[in-house]
Write an enzyme that holds these catalytic residues in place. Sequence first.
Site, PDB file in Angstrom:
ATOM      1  N   ASN A 100       9.146  -9.145  -2.701  1.00  0.00           N
ATOM      2  CA  ASN A 100       8.091 -10.069  -2.267  1.00  0.00           C
ATOM      3  C   ASN A 100       6.843  -9.320  -1.831  1.00  0.00           C
ATOM      4  O   ASN A 100       6.925  -8.285  -1.165  1.00  0.00           O
ATOM      5  CB  ASN A 100       8.599 -10.943  -1.118  1.00  0.00           C
ATOM      6  CG  ASN A 100       9.777 -11.797  -1.545  1.00  0.00           C
ATOM      7  OD1 ASN A 100      10.002 -11.981  -2.742  1.00  0.00           O
ATOM      8  ND2 ASN A 100      10.542 -12.296  -0.598  1.00  0.00           N
ATOM      9  N   ASP A 102       4.630 -10.831   0.099  1.00  0.00           N
ATOM     10  CA  ASP A 102       4.239 -11.371   1.409  1.00  0.00           C
ATOM     11  C   ASP A 102       4.662 -10.390   2.511  1.00  0.00           C
ATOM     12  O   ASP A 102       5.339  -9.386   2.246  1.00  0.00           O
ATOM     13  CB  ASP A 102       4.850 -12.768   1.626  1.00  0.00           C
ATOM     14  CG  ASP A 102       6.382 -12.749   1.687  1.00  0.00           C
ATOM     15  OD1 ASP A 102       6.939 -12.011   2.512  1.00  0.00           O
ATOM     16  OD2 ASP A 102       7.029 -13.487   0.904  1.00  0.00           O
ATOM     17  N   HIS A 117       7.414  -4.239  -5.054  1.00  0.00           N
ATOM     18  CA  HIS A 117       6.368  -4.832  -5.899  1.00  0.00           C
ATOM     19  C   HIS A 117       5.006  -4.853  -5.196  1.00  0.00           C
ATOM     20  O   HIS A 117       4.121  -5.613  -5.573  1.00  0.00           O
ATOM     21  CB  HIS A 117       6.761  -6.255  -6.317  1.00  0.00           C
ATOM     22  CG  HIS A 117       7.909  -6.292  -7.285  1.00  0.00           C
ATOM     23  ND1 HIS A 117       8.529  -7.456  -7.689  1.00  0.00           N
ATOM     24  CD2 HIS A 117       8.547  -5.304  -7.964  1.00  0.00           C
ATOM     25  CE1 HIS A 117       9.496  -7.177  -8.546  1.00  0.00           C
ATOM     26  NE2 HIS A 117       9.530  -5.876  -8.719  1.00  0.00           N
ATOM     27  N   CYS A 125      -7.622   0.905  -5.280  1.00  0.00           N
ATOM     28  CA  CYS A 125      -8.702   1.237  -6.212  1.00  0.00           C
ATOM     29  C   CYS A 125      -8.108   1.744  -7.526  1.00  0.00           C
ATOM     30  O   CYS A 125      -7.313   2.684  -7.524  1.00  0.00           O
ATOM     31  CB  CYS A 125      -9.603   2.292  -5.573  1.00  0.00           C
ATOM     32  SG  CYS A 125     -10.873   2.876  -6.706  1.00  0.00           S
ATOM     33  N   CYS A 144     -14.989   0.707  -3.372  1.00  0.00           N
ATOM     34  CA  CYS A 144     -13.913   1.492  -2.763  1.00  0.00           C
ATOM     35  C   CYS A 144     -14.488   2.378  -1.657  1.00  0.00           C
ATOM     36  O   CYS A 144     -15.447   3.112  -1.878  1.00  0.00           O
ATOM     37  CB  CYS A 144     -13.229   2.344  -3.834  1.00  0.00           C
ATOM     38  SG  CYS A 144     -12.029   3.489  -3.129  1.00  0.00           S
ATOM     39  N   ALA A 229      18.403 -20.281   2.222  1.00  0.00           N
ATOM     40  CA  ALA A 229      18.424 -18.994   2.924  1.00  0.00           C
ATOM     41  C   ALA A 229      18.440 -19.151   4.441  1.00  0.00           C
ATOM     42  O   ALA A 229      19.119 -18.391   5.136  1.00  0.00           O
ATOM     43  CB  ALA A 229      17.219 -18.160   2.493  1.00  0.00           C
TER      44      ALA A 229
HETATM   45  N1  APR Z   1      17.039 -20.252  -0.272  1.00  0.00           N
HETATM   46  C1  APR Z   1      17.679 -19.344  -1.049  1.00  0.00           C
HETATM   47  N2  APR Z   1      17.389 -19.154  -2.351  1.00  0.00           N
HETATM   48  C2  APR Z   1      16.389 -19.905  -2.875  1.00  0.00           C
HETATM   49  C3  APR Z   1      15.679 -20.866  -2.137  1.00  0.00           C
HETATM   50  C4  APR Z   1      16.041 -21.020  -0.757  1.00  0.00           C
HETATM   51  N3  APR Z   1      15.433 -21.894   0.049  1.00  0.00           N
HETATM   52  N4  APR Z   1      14.776 -21.462  -2.940  1.00  0.00           N
HETATM   53  C5  APR Z   1      14.908 -20.883  -4.141  1.00  0.00           C
HETATM   54  N5  APR Z   1      15.886 -19.957  -4.116  1.00  0.00           N
HETATM   55  C6  APR Z   1      16.359 -19.081  -5.207  1.00  0.00           C
HETATM   56  C7  APR Z   1      16.236 -19.711  -6.571  1.00  0.00           C
HETATM   57  O1  APR Z   1      17.419 -20.458  -6.875  1.00  0.00           O
HETATM   58  C8  APR Z   1      16.093 -18.476  -7.466  1.00  0.00           C
HETATM   59  O2  APR Z   1      17.361 -17.993  -7.876  1.00  0.00           O
HETATM   60  O3  APR Z   1      15.516 -17.951  -5.222  1.00  0.00           O
HETATM   61  C9  APR Z   1      15.416 -17.446  -6.543  1.00  0.00           C
HETATM   62  C10 APR Z   1      13.955 -17.203  -6.836  1.00  0.00           C
HETATM   63  O4  APR Z   1      13.820 -16.623  -8.114  1.00  0.00           O
HETATM   64  P1  APR Z   1      12.415 -16.230  -8.726  1.00  0.00           P
HETATM   65  O5  APR Z   1      11.461 -17.357  -8.577  1.00  0.00           O
HETATM   66  O6  APR Z   1      12.642 -15.722 -10.094  1.00  0.00           O
HETATM   67  O7  APR Z   1      11.891 -15.065  -7.768  1.00  0.00           O
HETATM   68  P2  APR Z   1      12.280 -13.526  -7.774  1.00  0.00           P
HETATM   69  O8  APR Z   1      13.669 -13.329  -8.247  1.00  0.00           O
HETATM   70  O9  APR Z   1      11.909 -12.976  -6.455  1.00  0.00           O
HETATM   71  O10 APR Z   1      11.291 -12.961  -8.873  1.00  0.00           O
HETATM   72  C11 APR Z   1      11.273 -11.564  -9.110  1.00  0.00           C
HETATM   73  O11 APR Z   1       9.420 -11.830 -10.585  1.00  0.00           O
HETATM   74  O12 APR Z   1       7.384 -12.707 -11.200  1.00  0.00           O
HETATM   75  C12 APR Z   1       8.013 -11.654 -10.616  1.00  0.00           C
HETATM   76  O13 APR Z   1       6.971 -10.108  -9.262  1.00  0.00           O
HETATM   77  C13 APR Z   1       7.551 -11.375  -9.215  1.00  0.00           C
HETATM   78  O14 APR Z   1       8.802 -10.331  -7.441  1.00  0.00           O
HETATM   79  C14 APR Z   1       8.822 -11.365  -8.409  1.00  0.00           C
HETATM   80  C15 APR Z   1       9.892 -11.108  -9.467  1.00  0.00           C
END
Ligand code: APR
Length: 244
Positions: A100, A102, A117, A125, A144, A229
């Site tokens: 993430n 964030d 990431h 820069c 920069c 979560a």
């Molecule tokens: N609690 C737990 N799990 C959750 C919740 C929640 N409230 N809401 C959604 N999820 C789960 C979804 O079911 C899914 O399996 O979180 C997962 C999110 O998956 P993605 O959207 O694919 O995110 P992520 O796996 O972090 O993506 C990886 O992809 O686009 C790139 O750089 C970006 O870091 C990111 C990477």
Amino acid sequence: MNNIKTPQTGARIVILTGAGISQESGLETFRDPDGIWAKVRIEDVATPEAFARDPERVHAFYNMRRKRAATLDLKPNAAHMALAALEQKWPGEVLVVTQNVDSFHERAGTTNLIHMHGRHAEARCNDCAHVVEWSGDMSLADVCQACGRAGGMRPNVVWFGETPREMDQIQSALLDCDHFISIGTSGNVYPAAGFVGLMRKLGCGHTVELNLEPSQGASLFAEAHYGPATEIVPRYVAALLEAV
Ligand code: APR
């Protein structure tokens, strides 16, 4: 929560987190039906080629995300807080590796943290690689502070086609770890999606998935618990700490 295999006291724990852990703090995930990649194309905003082709569009996308996080006053949730408490109370090393961009983990109090990431509250820069904290909008006019050039300031995030940060440190932590927990990630994006397979191949530790639903790599985990979560992470962490 049943069937939790608690690690031995002193075990080294590595935790991988993804967008799902921040969803209940108010941030969209990427691949859920209403997620970011359902509204914007990756190749338009999240590749080095997109930035070379249309930097203003890429800046607008990240400015919007940065502004949204700031104006909504979003906060770390119970899952981020539980991981920070685990780091503080567990009698062994706890490393959080997050995909993430964030800042919820650090705001919750996690200190042993890798942003593989990058972070969207930073700019880098393109000309000299200097990194600075960034809170407002970013544009081609920004200069920069290190090399004095304009036009090259970009969000300090890892785009598709770029190498994630601190991979050597992450790989050695995985090789040394006794307990691997994956939280809120769909298992679509490598190298993070490959961590569980690596752990399994090397036979070097117990693997646990905590997610809303089974991820792409769900069958590779030795243990899994499904739900939001903010419910399952605090419960799981409490079970680990009970065993201390
Ligand atoms: N609690 C737990 N799990 C959750 C919740 C929640 N409230 N809401 C959604 N999820 C789960 C979804 O079911 C899914 O399996 O979180 C997962 C999110 O998956 P993605 O959207 O694919 O995110 P992520 O796996 O972090 O993506 C990886 O992809 O686009 C790139 O750089 C970006 O870091 C990111 C990477």
